[in-house]
Scaffold this active site. Structure first.
Site, short mmCIF file in Angstrom:
data_model
loop_
_atom_site.label_atom_id
_atom_site.label_comp_id
_atom_site.label_asym_id
_atom_site.label_seq_id
_atom_site.Cartn_x
_atom_site.Cartn_y
_atom_site.Cartn_z
N GLU A 117 0.82 -1.21 0.00
CA GLU A 117 0.00 0.00 0.00
C GLU A 117 0.86 1.27 0.00
O GLU A 117 0.47 2.29 -0.58
CB GLU A 117 -0.96 -0.03 1.18
CG GLU A 117 -2.11 -1.01 0.95
CD GLU A 117 -2.90 -1.34 2.19
OE1 GLU A 117 -4.14 -1.28 2.15
OE2 GLU A 117 -2.27 -1.68 3.23
N GLU A 137 -4.24 -9.66 3.06
CA GLU A 137 -5.11 -9.41 4.21
C GLU A 137 -6.28 -10.39 4.30
O GLU A 137 -6.72 -10.75 5.39
CB GLU A 137 -5.65 -7.96 4.16
CG GLU A 137 -4.61 -6.89 4.40
CD GLU A 137 -3.86 -6.46 3.14
OE1 GLU A 137 -3.12 -5.46 3.21
OE2 GLU A 137 -4.03 -7.13 2.09
#
Length: 263
Positions: A117, A137
């Site tokens: 990210e 995730e």
């Protein structure tokens, strides 16, 4: 206690190194907060005109959020987890994305979760040919929380992003390049050199113009074309009266390199 983010100055370029190699440079709260502090300080430092972010050690850029710390926040309740983990991470990647000085990621190894990210959020990125990326995730039952569900589809397209988000499968630096996540793939031992070379190419130009371009692109990306063109016009107007514009025009007319100094 060892600083979790190291800061070095190389002329007009600041090098920020995520420094938890024993934890694959996982982003615990202290790391996130110290990175934000450095970003604030460097924005005010007129001697710094570009930033590079990398990871300590040979294995990882960043393996993402510190799961052990995050799990304790989850145990304390949803509101605390949202405040301490999600909002903190989103604020950090939003700061990187909207930063007024160019930021280059030098991805030297694993870039999983929050590390991926960060790569999505910064303006430019160079990666080692041995680097691996992932959106893992889903493996622990959550969506990405530092902006990954929003930035990756904008970079890679909805279907390609969803494949990565829904499977959690790792992907190579070459694939990251094909998806538009990074700008260049280089040999492992050339990552930092390549990032510095890219930053130096930017430093040839007006820092004020660079800031206006970054603002126009970041603000305009998620607007209509009409709104984006208005933002572009506003950023031009901010530049038109500056000394950098006159220096750039005069240098072009005189057939010489412009000298922007530290304006």
């Amino acid at each position: 206690m060892t600083d979790t983010v190291l800061l070095e100055r190389h002329g007009s370029i600041a090098l920020l190194t995520l420094n938890r190699p024993e934890r694959l440079n996982a982003l615990n709260y202290a790391t996130n907060d110290l990175l934000m502090t450095h970003l604030d300080d460097l924005e005010r430092d007129d001697g710094v005109r570009a930033l590079i972010v990398t990871g300590a050690g040979p294995r990882a850029f960043s393996a993402g959020g510190d799961i052990h710390e995050f799990s304790r926040s989850i145990a304390d309740g949803v509101d605390i987890a949202v405040r301490d983990f999600c909002r903190r991470g989103q604020a950090m990647t939003a700061r990187l994305e909207s930063y007024p000085k160019p930021i280059v990621a030098a991805v030297n190894g694993l870039a999983y979760g929050g590390g991926c990210e960060i790569t999505e959020a910064v303006h430019l990125a160079v990666a080692a040919d041995t680097a691996l990326f992932a959106k893992p995730e889903i493996n622990i039952g959550i969506p990405p929380t530092f902006g990954g569900t929003q930035r990756l589809p904008r970079l890679a397209g909805r279907k390609r992003a969803l494949e990565l988000l829904l499977t959690g499968d790792p992907f190579t630096a070459q694939r990251a390049f094909e998806l538009g996540l990074i700008n260049k793939v280089v040999a492992q031992d050339k990552v930092l050199d390549s990032a510095f070379e890219l930053a130096e190419r930017i430093l040839r130009h007006s820092p004020l113009a660079a800031a206006r371009i970054l603002t126009a692109v970041t603000r305009g990306l998620n607007t209509s074309i009409a709104e984006g063109l208005q933002i572009e016009q506003e950023q031009f107007a901010r530049m038109a009266a500056t000394a950098d514009v006159h220096e750039g025009l005069n240098a072009w007319i005189d057939r010489r390199m412009p000298d922007y100094g530290n304006r």
